[in-house]
Scaffold this motif. Structure first.
Motif, PDB file in Angstrom:
ATOM      1  N   ILE A  27     -82.817  23.785  41.669  1.00  0.00           N
ATOM      2  CA  ILE A  27     -83.458  24.916  40.990  1.00  0.00           C
ATOM      3  C   ILE A  27     -82.721  25.251  39.696  1.00  0.00           C
ATOM      4  N   GLY A  28     -81.404  25.413  39.772  1.00  0.00           N
ATOM      5  CA  GLY A  28     -80.632  25.823  38.599  1.00  0.00           C
ATOM      6  C   GLY A  28     -80.697  24.811  37.477  1.00  0.00           C
ATOM      7  N   CYS A  33     -83.221  22.500  32.150  1.00  0.00           N
ATOM      8  CA  CYS A  33     -84.058  21.536  31.430  1.00  0.00           C
ATOM      9  C   CYS A  33     -85.328  22.196  30.894  1.00  0.00           C
ATOM     10  N   LEU A  34     -85.951  23.062  31.696  1.00  0.00           N
ATOM     11  CA  LEU A  34     -87.199  23.708  31.277  1.00  0.00           C
ATOM     12  C   LEU A  34     -86.969  24.673  30.125  1.00  0.00           C
ATOM     13  N   VAL A  35     -85.843  25.348  30.113  1.00  0.00           N
ATOM     14  CA  VAL A  35     -85.545  26.272  29.023  1.00  0.00           C
ATOM     15  C   VAL A  35     -85.525  25.535  27.689  1.00  0.00           C
ATOM     16  N   VAL A  36     -84.868  24.396  27.653  1.00  0.00           N
ATOM     17  CA  VAL A  36     -84.786  23.625  26.405  1.00  0.00           C
ATOM     18  C   VAL A  36     -86.141  23.004  26.069  1.00  0.00           C
ATOM     19  N   TYR A  37     -86.878  22.570  27.088  1.00  0.00           N
ATOM     20  CA  TYR A  37     -88.176  21.936  26.855  1.00  0.00           C
ATOM     21  C   TYR A  37     -89.202  22.930  26.311  1.00  0.00           C
ATOM     22  N   HIS A  38     -89.223  24.143  26.838  1.00  0.00           N
ATOM     23  CA  HIS A  38     -90.250  25.124  26.472  1.00  0.00           C
ATOM     24  C   HIS A  38     -89.887  25.956  25.247  1.00  0.00           C
ATOM     25  N   ASN A  39     -88.666  25.883  24.755  1.00  0.00           N
ATOM     26  CA  ASN A  39     -88.242  26.689  23.617  1.00  0.00           C
ATOM     27  C   ASN A  39     -87.707  25.772  22.523  1.00  0.00           C
ATOM     28  N   ARG A  40     -88.535  25.589  21.489  1.00  0.00           N
ATOM     29  CA  ARG A  40     -88.183  24.654  20.423  1.00  0.00           C
ATOM     30  C   ARG A  40     -86.868  25.020  19.760  1.00  0.00           C
ATOM     31  N   ILE A  41     -86.609  26.307  19.620  1.00  0.00           N
ATOM     32  CA  ILE A  41     -85.400  26.730  18.929  1.00  0.00           C
ATOM     33  C   ILE A  41     -84.136  26.416  19.729  1.00  0.00           C
ATOM     34  N   ASN A 276     -72.621  24.362  38.032  1.00  0.00           N
ATOM     35  CA  ASN A 276     -72.625  24.145  36.584  1.00  0.00           C
ATOM     36  C   ASN A 276     -73.659  24.987  35.836  1.00  0.00           C
ATOM     37  N   PRO A 277     -74.923  25.113  36.335  1.00  0.00           N
ATOM     38  CA  PRO A 277     -75.867  25.979  35.621  1.00  0.00           C
ATOM     39  C   PRO A 277     -75.400  27.424  35.540  1.00  0.00           C
ATOM     40  N   VAL A 278     -74.709  27.891  36.563  1.00  0.00           N
ATOM     41  CA  VAL A 278     -74.198  29.270  36.544  1.00  0.00           C
ATOM     42  C   VAL A 278     -73.106  29.415  35.486  1.00  0.00           C
ATOM     43  N   LEU A 279     -72.174  28.477  35.480  1.00  0.00           N
ATOM     44  CA  LEU A 279     -71.033  28.584  34.581  1.00  0.00           C
ATOM     45  C   LEU A 279     -71.408  28.338  33.134  1.00  0.00           C
ATOM     46  N   TYR A 280     -72.322  27.409  32.885  1.00  0.00           N
ATOM     47  CA  TYR A 280     -72.655  27.045  31.515  1.00  0.00           C
ATOM     48  C   TYR A 280     -73.859  27.787  30.958  1.00  0.00           C
ATOM     49  N   SER A 281     -74.814  28.115  31.818  1.00  0.00           N
ATOM     50  CA  SER A 281     -76.071  28.641  31.314  1.00  0.00           C
ATOM     51  C   SER A 281     -76.336  30.082  31.713  1.00  0.00           C
ATOM     52  N   LEU A 282     -76.185  30.388  32.996  1.00  0.00           N
ATOM     53  CA  LEU A 282     -76.537  31.725  33.449  1.00  0.00           C
ATOM     54  C   LEU A 282     -75.603  32.784  32.887  1.00  0.00           C
ATOM     55  N   GLN A 283     -74.395  32.405  32.451  1.00  0.00           N
ATOM     56  CA  GLN A 283     -73.499  33.366  31.821  1.00  0.00           C
ATOM     57  C   GLN A 283     -73.809  33.541  30.347  1.00  0.00           C
ATOM     58  N   SER A 284     -74.746  32.796  29.812  1.00  0.00           N
ATOM     59  CA  SER A 284     -75.210  32.967  28.438  1.00  0.00           C
ATOM     60  C   SER A 284     -76.389  33.928  28.435  1.00  0.00           C
ATOM     61  N   ASP A 285     -76.294  34.968  27.638  1.00  0.00           N
ATOM     62  CA  ASP A 285     -77.380  35.942  27.575  1.00  0.00           C
ATOM     63  C   ASP A 285     -78.692  35.283  27.169  1.00  0.00           C
ATOM     64  N   ARG A 286     -78.648  34.390  26.181  1.00  0.00           N
ATOM     65  CA  ARG A 286     -79.873  33.761  25.690  1.00  0.00           C
ATOM     66  C   ARG A 286     -80.478  32.836  26.738  1.00  0.00           C
ATOM     67  N   PHE A 287     -79.652  31.993  27.355  1.00  0.00           N
ATOM     68  CA  PHE A 287     -80.179  31.096  28.380  1.00  0.00           C
ATOM     69  C   PHE A 287     -80.685  31.892  29.580  1.00  0.00           C
ATOM     70  N   ARG A 288     -79.958  32.934  29.952  1.00  0.00           N
ATOM     71  CA  ARG A 288     -80.360  33.718  31.114  1.00  0.00           C
ATOM     72  C   ARG A 288     -81.714  34.378  30.881  1.00  0.00           C
ATOM     73  N   HIS A 290     -84.109  33.385  28.857  1.00  0.00           N
ATOM     74  CA  HIS A 290     -85.152  32.358  28.880  1.00  0.00           C
ATOM     75  C   HIS A 290     -85.449  31.916  30.310  1.00  0.00           C
ATOM     76  N   MET A 291     -84.414  31.808  31.141  1.00  0.00           N
ATOM     77  CA  MET A 291     -84.621  31.414  32.533  1.00  0.00           C
ATOM     78  C   MET A 291     -85.425  32.462  33.288  1.00  0.00           C
ATOM     79  N   LEU A 292     -85.091  33.726  33.087  1.00  0.00           N
ATOM     80  CA  LEU A 292     -85.821  34.796  33.752  1.00  0.00           C
ATOM     81  C   LEU A 292     -87.291  34.805  33.334  1.00  0.00           C
ATOM     82  N   ALA A 293     -87.541  34.436  32.074  1.00  0.00           N
ATOM     83  CA  ALA A 293     -88.922  34.393  31.594  1.00  0.00           C
ATOM     84  C   ALA A 293     -89.715  33.292  32.293  1.00  0.00           C
ATOM     85  N   LEU A 294     -89.036  32.261  32.795  1.00  0.00           N
ATOM     86  CA  LEU A 294     -89.713  31.167  33.486  1.00  0.00           C
ATOM     87  C   LEU A 294     -90.027  31.492  34.937  1.00  0.00           C
ATOM     88  N   LEU A 295     -89.309  32.463  35.508  1.00  0.00           N
ATOM     89  CA  LEU A 295     -89.483  32.790  36.914  1.00  0.00           C
ATOM     90  C   LEU A 295     -90.641  33.765  37.107  1.00  0.00           C
TER      91      LEU A 295
END
Length: 336
Positions: A27-28, A33-41, A276-288, A290-295
């Protein structure tokens, strides 16, 4: 099967741990992968490197499930068919291919983070798209090549009813296990420790003189990123050292490799991929966000946007209306 013939409590506990970690891993890392795929920026070279890290961790999760969970639900083929299934699926070769690719990605990220702090304005020192393609291909080719013996020498054992290695010589594992310890443990941990210690020293003990609010904000931003990557280095070391020690010990002793202790060390390796997704991505405000927007139960797309006002943290100069913009995770600064 003999792998689970230690106590029933251990069997239940280890199986439950594998199930939970595999699901969390899938899941994580899929969300990354989906965050980067769905957000061009978000499609920057370093974010693609994080996607490669996520892909390698997904590989670990899939083949951990095939090796340690599925045999409890289905009967393993026997004979020659069992050998082929062991080589391609239930053997642990693909687990360690994904693990080594993940390790390679972590080292590349450490190098990139160090260069980003040391040469913040020199794009030639950063990971470009061309360099990224070479790094990704090199990482996977090297991981597959190094683990080729695991594909060649694994066989189905009718006595234990499990996949076991039949090494060409008795001395092979005594050479292979120390080399794996260096490649999976000593070398990457040493590189990450060195680079992150240099990064910490530069940020905390010899920081640049900051006079403006923007400079102070950037320093806090990079320090937060440094704490994150140091945490990743420590977690990686904690999760990998037990498995490497058990592998070396088993290679030089007559004790069965797949004991409860060894299987528990595999659980720690799986935990490293899942965290790894928690340490690298979920602790990033921007990634977090975007992830919440996918759920389906997460925040709405509008609520999950990162506005310039939020990122400037109180900068009162931006009262004029302008389009909301989401800055890439690591476009010019460390992971936040």
């Amino acid at each position: 099967m003999s792998l689970y013939k230690y106590s029933e409590a251990a069997q239940i506990g280890i199986t439950a741990a594998f199930c939970f970690l595999v699901i969390a891993d899938l899941i994580g890392n899929t969300l990354v992968c989906l965050v980067v795929y769905h957000n061009r920026i978000m499609r920057t070279p370093i974010n693609y490197l994080l996607v490669n890290l996520a892909a390698s961790d997904i590989t670990v999760a899939i083949f951990i499930a095939v090796r340690y969970i599925f045999p409890l639900l289905f009967e393993h083929p026997k004979g020659r068919a069992g050998d082929v299934v062991c080589q391609l699926f239930t053997g642990e070769a693909f687990v360690w291919v994904g693990a080594l690719a993940s390790t390679f990605s972590l080292v590349c990220i450490a190098v990139e983070r160090y260069l980003a702090i040391k040469f913040p304005y020199d794009e030639r020192k950063r990971v470009t798209a061309a360099k990224l393609k070479c790094l990704v291909v090199l990482g996977w080719v090297f991981a597959a090549s190094w683990n080729l013996p695991l594909f060649l020498y694994v066989r189905y054992d009718p006595v234990s009813e499990f996949c076991l290695f039949q090494w060409p010589t008795a001395s092979f594992p005594k050479v292979h296990s120390p080399l794996c310890t260096v490649l999976y443990g000593v070398l990457p941990i040493s590189i990450m420790s060195y680079l992150y210690s240099k990064l910490v020293y530069k940020l905390w003990f010899r920081p640049l003189v900051t006079s403006t609010m923007v400079q102070q904000s950037k320093l806090r931003y990079t320090r937060k990123s440094a704490r994150l990557v140091v945490t990743v280095s420590v977690v990686y070391s904690i999760c990998w050292i037990p498995n490497l020690v058990v592998y070396v010990f088993s290679s030089f002793s007559t004790q069965q490799l797949y004991s409860a202790v060894h299987t528990t060390s595999i659980v720690l390796v799986t935990f490293n991929s899942a965290i790894n997704p928690v340490l690298y991505s979920l602790q990033s405000d921007r990634f977090r966000r975007h992830m919440l927007a996918l759920l389906p139960f997460g925040c709405s797309t509008r609520q999950c946007r990162v506005s310039p006002a939020v990122m400037s943290k109180g900068n009162a100069t931006s009262k004029t209306s302008r389009p909301t913009q989401i800055t890439p995770l690591v476009s010019r600064g460390p992971v936040a």
